[in-house]
Write a protein that holds these residues in place. Structure first.
Motif, PDB file in Angstrom:
ATOM      1  N   GLU A  68       0.802  -1.237   0.000  1.00 19.74           N
ATOM      2  CA  GLU A  68       0.000   0.000   0.000  1.00 19.74           C
ATOM      3  C   GLU A  68       0.833   1.285   0.000  1.00 19.74           C
ATOM      4  O   GLU A  68       0.396   2.311  -0.529  1.00 19.74           O
ATOM      5  CB  GLU A  68      -0.961   0.002   1.196  1.00 19.74           C
ATOM      6  CG  GLU A  68      -2.004  -1.103   1.108  1.00 19.74           C
ATOM      7  CD  GLU A  68      -3.267  -0.786   1.881  1.00 19.74           C
ATOM      8  OE1 GLU A  68      -3.562   0.391   2.138  1.00 19.74           O
ATOM      9  OE2 GLU A  68      -3.978  -1.751   2.244  1.00 19.74           O
ATOM     10  N   LEU A  69       2.013   1.247   0.625  1.00 18.39           N
ATOM     11  CA  LEU A  69       2.820   2.471   0.752  1.00 18.39           C
ATOM     12  C   LEU A  69       4.088   2.460  -0.113  1.00 18.39           C
ATOM     13  O   LEU A  69       4.668   3.511  -0.371  1.00 18.39           O
ATOM     14  CB  LEU A  69       3.240   2.688   2.217  1.00 18.39           C
ATOM     15  CG  LEU A  69       2.127   2.962   3.231  1.00 18.39           C
ATOM     16  CD1 LEU A  69       2.706   2.986   4.639  1.00 18.39           C
ATOM     17  CD2 LEU A  69       1.405   4.270   2.961  1.00 18.39           C
ATOM     18  N   GLU A  96       8.617   4.820   7.475  1.00 20.12           N
ATOM     19  CA  GLU A  96       7.482   4.940   8.396  1.00 20.12           C
ATOM     20  C   GLU A  96       7.602   3.992   9.585  1.00 20.12           C
ATOM     21  O   GLU A  96       7.383   4.389  10.732  1.00 20.12           O
ATOM     22  CB  GLU A  96       6.168   4.702   7.636  1.00 20.12           C
ATOM     23  CG  GLU A  96       4.916   4.988   8.426  1.00 20.12           C
ATOM     24  CD  GLU A  96       4.745   6.449   8.853  1.00 20.12           C
ATOM     25  OE1 GLU A  96       3.800   6.723   9.615  1.00 20.12           O
ATOM     26  OE2 GLU A  96       5.555   7.312   8.434  1.00 20.12           O
ATOM     27  N   LEU A 134       1.950  11.119   8.030  1.00 18.67           N
ATOM     28  CA  LEU A 134       2.837   9.985   8.295  1.00 18.67           C
ATOM     29  C   LEU A 134       3.819  10.366   9.400  1.00 18.67           C
ATOM     30  O   LEU A 134       4.281  11.509   9.461  1.00 18.67           O
ATOM     31  CB  LEU A 134       3.590   9.593   7.025  1.00 18.67           C
ATOM     32  CG  LEU A 134       2.714   9.000   5.904  1.00 18.67           C
ATOM     33  CD1 LEU A 134       3.506   8.849   4.615  1.00 18.67           C
ATOM     34  CD2 LEU A 134       2.125   7.648   6.308  1.00 18.67           C
ATOM     35  N   LYS A 158       8.770   4.297   1.376  1.00 24.53           N
ATOM     36  CA  LYS A 158       7.944   5.023   2.354  1.00 24.53           C
ATOM     37  C   LYS A 158       7.702   4.179   3.610  1.00 24.53           C
ATOM     38  O   LYS A 158       7.794   4.672   4.728  1.00 24.53           O
ATOM     39  CB  LYS A 158       6.614   5.419   1.709  1.00 24.53           C
ATOM     40  CG  LYS A 158       5.895   6.534   2.426  1.00 24.53           C
ATOM     41  CD  LYS A 158       4.608   6.917   1.725  1.00 24.53           C
ATOM     42  CE  LYS A 158       4.821   8.013   0.706  1.00 24.53           C
ATOM     43  NZ  LYS A 158       3.546   8.545   0.159  1.00 24.53           N
ATOM     44  N   TRP A 159       7.392   2.900   3.412  1.00 27.87           N
ATOM     45  CA  TRP A 159       7.112   2.020   4.553  1.00 27.87           C
ATOM     46  C   TRP A 159       8.354   1.830   5.428  1.00 27.87           C
ATOM     47  O   TRP A 159       8.272   1.822   6.657  1.00 27.87           O
ATOM     48  CB  TRP A 159       6.573   0.668   4.091  1.00 27.87           C
ATOM     49  CG  TRP A 159       6.505  -0.382   5.165  1.00 27.87           C
ATOM     50  CD1 TRP A 159       7.109  -1.592   5.174  1.00 27.87           C
ATOM     51  CD2 TRP A 159       5.780  -0.312   6.415  1.00 27.87           C
ATOM     52  NE1 TRP A 159       6.815  -2.286   6.332  1.00 27.87           N
ATOM     53  CE2 TRP A 159       6.001  -1.519   7.111  1.00 27.87           C
ATOM     54  CE3 TRP A 159       4.967   0.665   7.010  1.00 27.87           C
ATOM     55  CZ2 TRP A 159       5.454  -1.786   8.363  1.00 27.87           C
ATOM     56  CZ3 TRP A 159       4.421   0.400   8.270  1.00 27.87           C
ATOM     57  CH2 TRP A 159       4.662  -0.810   8.931  1.00 27.87           C
TER      58      TRP A 159
END
Length: 403
Positions: A133-134, A142, A386, A138-139
């Motif tokens: 999903e990200l 995060e 985020l 990005k994940w």
């Protein structure tokens, strides 16, 4: 740092309850802190922070210690030894730490740190969904941010005081705070402290509420005199914020399916001096139907995976299951469809979650707008928060207007 036997025992007892009995970390820690009245603030901080630390890094420490669930007491001591070794703490000459391979622990840590799901201590299935999903980049950023300890953020109760006055009151108690740009009611503690024991808290001058969560009430664009419905009010963090923005004028109807949470909201509202809140228990569909076309503003702070708030609830990632995620998405869609009917013509709705997954957030909003119930609404704006970008909890909020 020197390890004290009774503090380490308390931590191990607490971890057994959290890991093997499925108890909530915050509740267990609350109980542990009452264990010995002689403990000072440093002792209590050690127990709380060490417990949360080992919960946060459970997968990593268990892999290094080579132990598997359900954990025995000896397994927990081995994980404790891993925690202490990686923190650079000298292990005392206790039987629980006999034959602890300190060099091997450090080598194993370096080796496992190359695998994100182990290094960041996250279940495989959450790692897979978040990457999907990200995206990888990005994940990765995060989950690193979500594994950091959360700051303590206060929300000033403007019904009773101002930011400046509260800062001065706390400063006199040796609690230093700083303001946050773009967060009008927020103060960040420079150092962790037990703010709940202060007279300022007991007098309702502030609540503890993350900075991201504080943005939701303002996003709804409420004004004094309006009729506002907070549909998933819970214990009322955002309800109380709405009351202060509305200066106690107008009406806030606080709904929830859990009567005990509304009872807690009543208690908090009294302490806050918030008099325009009316709690209503959702015990049948009639409660919702009575409010159809009645509200100037509706807040749907929807139940969600909670993946945006792992910094303050690290045990949540071990309790979550893929089936729950599927169920909660269905619940979110049903709530949006049903509760949106409370918005009157020209009124506004905010859909919010403390999740970082687009499937719980903008995808839910898009589906709603394309549905029969959503065709009367237009999308105004949304905000995706985020943790690695904001430094605060991951959050989502969308503002919709009824035509």
């Amino acid at each position: 740092m020197r390890l004290h036997r009774n503090l380490c025992f308390a931590t191990v007892d607490g971890l057994l309850q959290i890991f093997n009995e499925g108890q909530y970390a915050d509740k267990v820690v609350q109980q542990l802190l009452k264990r010995d009245k002689r403990w000072g603030s440093r002792d209590r901080a050690f127990v709380a922070e060490t417990t949360y630390d080992i919960v946060r890094w459970k997968r990593l420490y268990a892999e290094i210690a080579n132990v598997k669930e359900p954990f025995s007491r000896d397994d927990i001591w081995r994980m404790f030894a891993v925690w202490a070794t990686l923190k650079g703490i000298k292990l005392p000459d206790w039987k629980y730490f006999e034959n602890t391979p300190t060099r091997k622990i450090k080598g194993r840590f370096d080796e496992l740190s190359k695998i994100r799901k182990i290094k960041e201590s996250i279940p495989d299935w959450i790692d897979n969904i978040a990457v999907k999903e990200l995206g990888e980049v990005k994940w990765t950023k995060e989950i690193q941010a979500l594994n950091e300890q959360a700051d303590v953020i206060l929300r000033v109760n403007t019904l009773k005081t101002t930011k400046e006055k509260l800062q001065n009151i706390l400063f006199d108690l040796d609690i230093e705070t700083e303001t946050l740009k773009d967060y009008p009611d927020a103060l960040r503690l420079k150092e962790r402290a037990n703010v709940f024991s202060t007279e300022a808290f007991k007098d309702g001058l502030f609540e503890v509420q993350d900075a991201s969560s504080q943005l939701v009430a303002n996003f709804l664009q409420v004004e004094p005199g309006m009729r506002v419905v907070d549909t998933c009010a819970g214990a009322g963090g955002k309800t109380l914020h709405l009351a202060s923005i509305m200066q106690n004028k107008g009406q806030i109807i606080a709904l929830d399916i859990y009567a005990n949470k509304l009872k807690e909201l009543k208690r908090r509202a009294k302490r806050n001096g918030a008099h325009n809140i009316e709690p209503r228990h959702i015990d049948s569909t009639k409660v919702i139907k009575k409010l159809h076309d009645q509200a100037d503003r509706v807040l749907i702070d929807a139940p969600c995976s909670g993946l945006g708030v792992l910094r303050r609830n690290p045990d949540a990632k071990w309790k979550l299951e893929p089936e729950f995620l599927d169920r909660i998405k269905n619940t979110q869609a049903e709530i949006l469809s049903s509760y949106s009917k409370m918005v009157k013509s020209g009124g506004q709705l905010v859909y919010a979650t403390c999740s970082i997954l687009p499937s719980e957030n903008q995808e839910q909003v898009d589906k709603f707008l394309a549905s029969e119930e959503g065709k009367n609404f237009t999308f105004v704006k949304d905000k995706k928060i985020l943790a690695h970008e904001s430094g605060f909890d991951g959050f989502y909020m969308a503002l919709l207007k009824r035509k």
